[in-house]
Design a protein around this motif. Sequence first.
Motif, PDB file in Angstrom:
ATOM      1  N   LEU A   2       1.014  -1.056   0.163  1.00 33.87           N
ATOM      2  CA  LEU A   2      -0.156   0.407   0.452  1.00 33.87           C
ATOM      3  C   LEU A   2       1.133   1.540  -0.198  1.00 33.87           C
ATOM      4  O   LEU A   2       1.426   0.959   0.975  1.00 33.87           O
ATOM      5  CB  LEU A   2      -1.046   0.062   1.214  1.00 33.87           C
ATOM      6  N   ARG A  26      -2.318   3.768  -3.543  1.00 33.91           N
ATOM      7  CA  ARG A  26      -2.562   2.597  -4.688  1.00 33.91           C
ATOM      8  C   ARG A  26      -2.534   1.523  -4.054  1.00 33.91           C
ATOM      9  O   ARG A  26      -2.078   1.628  -2.760  1.00 33.91           O
ATOM     10  CB  ARG A  26      -0.979   2.653  -4.767  1.00 33.91           C
ATOM     11  N   TYR A  27      -2.786  -0.137  -3.876  1.00 29.80           N
ATOM     12  CA  TYR A  27      -2.878  -0.383  -3.740  1.00 29.80           C
ATOM     13  C   TYR A  27      -3.300  -2.571  -4.658  1.00 29.80           C
ATOM     14  O   TYR A  27      -4.374  -2.231  -5.168  1.00 29.80           O
ATOM     15  CB  TYR A  27      -4.563  -0.565  -2.943  1.00 29.80           C
ATOM     16  N   ASN A  28      -2.552  -2.803  -4.714  1.00 31.28           N
ATOM     17  CA  ASN A  28      -2.327  -4.069  -5.376  1.00 31.28           C
ATOM     18  C   ASN A  28      -2.693  -3.450  -6.858  1.00 31.28           C
ATOM     19  O   ASN A  28      -3.177  -4.459  -7.767  1.00 31.28           O
ATOM     20  CB  ASN A  28      -3.054  -5.030  -4.904  1.00 31.28           C
ATOM     21  N   TYR A 128     -10.504  -5.223   0.580  1.00 32.12           N
ATOM     22  CA  TYR A 128     -10.352  -3.671   1.427  1.00 32.12           C
ATOM     23  C   TYR A 128     -11.621  -2.940   0.863  1.00 32.12           C
ATOM     24  O   TYR A 128     -12.628  -3.693   0.616  1.00 32.12           O
ATOM     25  CB  TYR A 128      -9.514  -3.067   0.957  1.00 32.12           C
ATOM     26  N   GLU A 148      -7.404  -2.525   4.855  1.00 32.96           N
ATOM     27  CA  GLU A 148      -7.566  -3.758   3.943  1.00 32.96           C
ATOM     28  C   GLU A 148      -8.191  -4.445   5.093  1.00 32.96           C
ATOM     29  O   GLU A 148      -8.457  -4.393   6.209  1.00 32.96           O
ATOM     30  CB  GLU A 148      -5.703  -3.551   4.007  1.00 32.96           C
TER      31      GLU A 148
END
Length: 312
Positions: A2, A26-28, A128, A148
């Motif tokens: 993350l 920004r996540y995955n 999430y 998350e």
Amino acid sequence: MLEVIFLGTGGIMPTRERNVPAIALRYNGEILLFDAGEGTVRQMNTAGLSPMKVDKIFITHFHGDHYLGLAALIQTMNLWNRERPLHIYGPKYTFEFVQNFLKTGFFRPGFDIHIHELGESRLKFNGYEVWSFGVEHGVPALGYVFKERDKRGKFLPEKLARYGLSGGPVLGKLEREGRIEWKGRIIHLEDVTGPRRRGVKVAYTGDTRPTERVRLFSEGADLLIHDATYLSPEHRGDSYHSTVGEACEVARRCSAKLLALFHRAFRYSYEEYLEGARFHCGDVNFLVPRDFDVLTHRAGKFDVRNLLEDGG
């Protein structure tokens, strides 16, 4: 992994050093955008972020410094032949405001835009959730929490050995289904794993006075991004904003691990504001973010770097 990328950290109007509010999370591989003040497309380009990877935009309220970049974002997506739908979330009147600017000028998007008006909500996505909650800003306004989902504990070799499990497809089935029958016994996932690992929590207040609701929704946040427009109540006057001292007190009361003091008024230089924050915050772990600061969550804490200073 993350990352939180500060695209604009100032309040009310842009200055030479900082743009108005926009935060990319920004996540995955996905980019979530929280607020989109004027110039957000330029800030994203400078940060090396593609608007085409943004599928969800969360607007806190409809004062210009928080949403006037939306039209340019949508037109840029259209110019690049976007086909995927875009989801825009916000408080009451979001549908009306977005529809109005989509009708401005000789422009119509060639992709679907879904508009969602939220109250106190809990939205579930892949891996999430995003929670919305009301804040106090004199107009319909929301804060947001990115949470998350908690992760299972790690498989423990000694517990696996106790049940005669050694890996392979059987563990995959156990992880998917939560329980299996193995050698005449029912084995649950928690029988062979350690404690669940808490997911990362990031709270963003948008513009607000300090409130108990902000504290409740931010409880235990790994990162609290709180309105801290002014250094003193005298400078704030009767506006619906928070001071640095008030933001620090909220962070202290909700046990936030890191506080980002956000929406700094254009009247303050970075050095003046930082000195004031050191005076007011005491034992609170705080950060005065600059445009293009990136917070990366690793090993239970956030590391900070700046894209312009570190070469991207």
